[in-house]
Enzyme design. Structure first.
Site, PDB file in Angstrom:
ATOM      1  N   CYS A  11      38.397  45.543  29.182  1.00 35.64           N
ATOM      2  CA  CYS A  11      39.193  44.509  28.530  1.00 35.64           C
ATOM      3  C   CYS A  11      38.474  43.186  28.773  1.00 35.64           C
ATOM      4  O   CYS A  11      37.353  43.177  29.292  1.00 35.64           O
ATOM      5  CB  CYS A  11      40.628  44.479  29.057  1.00 35.64           C
ATOM      6  SG  CYS A  11      40.783  43.916  30.762  1.00 35.64           S
ATOM      7  N   GLN A  12      39.086  42.067  28.446  1.00 33.83           N
ATOM      8  CA  GLN A  12      38.367  40.800  28.535  1.00 33.83           C
ATOM      9  C   GLN A  12      38.296  40.246  29.953  1.00 33.83           C
ATOM     10  O   GLN A  12      37.260  39.768  30.395  1.00 33.83           O
ATOM     11  CB  GLN A  12      39.005  39.765  27.604  1.00 33.83           C
ATOM     12  CG  GLN A  12      38.088  38.604  27.251  1.00 33.83           C
ATOM     13  CD  GLN A  12      36.863  39.058  26.469  1.00 33.83           C
ATOM     14  OE1 GLN A  12      36.916  39.996  25.687  1.00 33.83           O
ATOM     15  NE2 GLN A  12      35.739  38.389  26.688  1.00 33.83           N
TER      16      GLN A  12
END
Length: 231
Positions: free
Chosen positions: A140-141
């Site tokens: 994910c980020q």
């Protein structure tokens, strides 16, 4: 990864057989997997960017991107699988409408974040594509959603799970082949914050020019100030 602890114990102390010979008993601590007397604890492995690249290229881990659709479309690792942990919340009850409006006026406007809710089909979507024995690198980020996704998959029986510490924002350009209009590390940047630096630079330049003008041309500056309408 399976966390396994071994203890060397005598057969007499453990099995009560009264034999003088010693045997080695394997004790696996953690979650039970249906074998009586044995317990296995699945553990999530957190790795850096280079270690993640090795997991994919050498050890055959599949990359599962759990970000929302907007960040995924800005940039994602080539040939990865997209199974979002959060999906856009389009519910139209009064409470959700109010929350969505507040979100769009603040987080949505300044950070470009969509209004989302937990994907109720997340685990089932993963199960439809991967067996519990699959090696999965969740990304994910920032690293928070992948950790939450890993916890859900661990409870569903997945043992070979890895996550990138602090997420894709730590990935340097060129580490992975990527698809999208931005670099992986910049996929989370959107909204007004993306132009904040430019605005600050312009305002700073204006203030510096004003200071220099007042310093070197005080008489003209005073005349300009006198022209300003009084309240």
């Amino acid at each position: 990864m399976a966390g396994i602890t071994c203890y060397g114990l005598s057969s007499q102390s453990v099995l009560g057989l009264g034999s003088e010979s010693s045997k080695s008993l394997l004790v696996m601590k953690g979650k039970q997997r249906g074998i009586r007397g044995f317990q296995i604890k699945a553990q999530v492995e957190f790795v850096n960017a280079e270690e993640a690249k090795k997991l994919v290229g050498v050890e055959g881990y599949a990359v599962v991107d759990v970000r929302d659709k907007t960040q995924f479309e800005r940039a994602h690792i080539k040939n990865c699988y997209h199974v979002p942990l959060f999906i856009e919340n389009t519910d139209n009850d009064i409470g959700t409408i109010v929350k969505r409006q507040l979100h769009n006026n603040f987080a949505g406007l300044f950070f470009g974040l969509p209004f989302t809710k937990v994907n109720p089909e997340f685990v089932q979507s993963v199960k439809s594509q991967f067996s519990p024995q699959s090696k999965l690198l969740l990304v994910c980020q920032e690293g928070l959603r992948s950790a939450a996704a890993a916890e859900r998959l661990e409870r569903a029986g997945y043992d070979n799970i890895a996550c990138i510490t602090s997420g894709l924002q730590t990935i340097k350009p060129g580490t992975f082949d990527s698809v999208g209009s931005k670099e992986l590390q910049d996929a989370g940047k959107a909204g007004l914050v993306t132009i904040q630096g430019k605005i600050s630079a312009v305002l700073g330049t204006v203030l510096i020019c004003a200071l220099l003008f007042v310093t070197f041309f005080p008489d003209q500056a005073e005349q300009i100030l006198q022209m300003a309408p009084s309240s």
